[in-house]
Design a protein around this motif. Structure first.
Motif, mmCIF file in Angstrom:
data_model
loop_
_atom_site.group_PDB
_atom_site.id
_atom_site.type_symbol
_atom_site.label_atom_id
_atom_site.label_comp_id
_atom_site.label_asym_id
_atom_site.label_seq_id
_atom_site.Cartn_x
_atom_site.Cartn_y
_atom_site.Cartn_z
ATOM 1 N N ALA A 165 0.841 -1.212 0.000
ATOM 2 C CA ALA A 165 0.000 0.000 0.000
ATOM 3 C C ALA A 165 0.870 1.255 0.000
ATOM 4 C CB ALA A 165 -0.909 -0.008 1.230
ATOM 5 N N LEU A 166 1.944 1.222 0.768
ATOM 6 C CA LEU A 166 2.853 2.381 0.820
ATOM 7 C C LEU A 166 3.537 2.576 -0.535
ATOM 8 C CD1 LEU A 166 4.453 1.825 4.344
ATOM 9 C CD2 LEU A 166 2.816 3.598 3.700
ATOM 10 N N GLU B 233 2.250 1.774 -3.373
ATOM 11 C CA GLU B 233 1.246 2.300 -4.299
ATOM 12 C C GLU B 233 1.103 3.816 -4.170
ATOM 13 O OE1 GLU B 233 -2.733 0.670 -4.117
ATOM 14 O OE2 GLU B 233 -3.393 2.147 -5.614
ATOM 15 N N VAL B 234 1.212 4.302 -2.955
ATOM 16 C CA VAL B 234 1.112 5.755 -2.734
ATOM 17 C C VAL B 234 2.218 6.471 -3.525
ATOM 18 C CG1 VAL B 234 1.283 7.569 -0.984
ATOM 19 C CG2 VAL B 234 -0.023 5.502 -0.506
#
Lengths: 150, 104
Positions: free
Chosen positions: A14-15, A17-18
């Protein structure tokens, strides 16, 4: 608040993807860069054309200057309409560059005229030099915006 | 010290919503089509998720026209940015392995 917890791998993904999403927005900022590049190209073109023109001017130079300005404005408008996203820093850099360019251009032109560096009787390329110095903020702004791309 | 999962935002647990908010967090404003293309979802999927985010007060939707073409601009609200930052902090803690130790 949630009861389910993502795994460490999910959190890392998720990090990551940011970072990818931020990169996509930075790439979209390149449209702003192209708008500044159009202004730079027009300014540079006018400077070169008038530097090579005789003091009393010529129809060719007049039409050329007009054509370049119209082309630059048309190009900038088309690019502007196509803008689909921009970052906060990108838009600040864009407007900051425009303001700095206008102020610098006005200051350099005033100094050039005031000191009679650009005046009747001086070589026409003095106009080109004046313009070249005045467009430094534009070059810096384009460089700053373009280096933000990944 | 509470477990980092308590700081995770339920609304941002959905993958599409997380992607949309992550994109909008980096942008001042973004066009609906720009978000759709980058997040790789259909218009209807994005519309549905945008409605949820807008209702929760995370996203601001502004409709307008460029010439005759309708344009929908999306941006994160202050609350949306705050929630996303908190969610990100929790993710960073989980990624770093800063979970509470298991009681022995």
């Amino acid at each position: 608040m949630t009861e389910t917890q993502p795994s460490r791998e999910d959190a890392v993904a998720a990090l990551a993807e940011v970072g990818i999403r931020a990169s996509q927005v930075r790439q979209a900022d390149s449209q702003l860069c192209w708008m500044l590049a159009a202004l730079l190209a027009a300014d540079l073109g006018v400077a070169v054309l008038l530097s090579l023109s005789p003091h009393r001017g010529s129809t060719f130079a007049g039409v050329g200057v007009l054509a370049m300005l119209v082309a630059a404005v048309a190009f900038a408008v088309i690019v502007g309409i196509r803008i689909r996203g921009y970052s906060r820093l990108g838009i600040r850099l864009y407007f900051g560059t425009l303001i700095a360019f206008n102020l610098c251009n006005a200051l350099v032109t005033s100094l050039s005229i005031g000191s009679r560096f650009w005046a009747q009787g001086q070589p026409t390329y003095h106009f080109g030099i004046t313009e070249a110095v005045g467009m430094v903020p534009l070059v810096v702004g384009i460089w700053l915006l373009s280096r933000r791309r990944d | 010290m509470s477990h980092p999962r308590h700081e995770l935002d339920d609304l941002l647990g959905h993958p599409v919503r997380f992607s949309v908010v992550a994109l909008l967090a980096a942008a001042e404003h973004a066009d609906f089509g720009f978000v759709r293309d980058n997040v790789e979802v259909t218009d209807s999927v994005l519309s549905k998720q945008m409605s949820a985010l807008e209702q929760a007060g995370y996203v601001k939707v502004k409709k307008g026209f460029v010439g005759k073409r309708p344009r929908t601009w999306l941006s994160l609200t202050k609350e949306g940015r705050r929630r996303f930052a908190r969610h990100m902090n929790a993710l960073q803690e989980i990624a770093a392995g800063n979970n509470l130790p298991v009681a022995s």
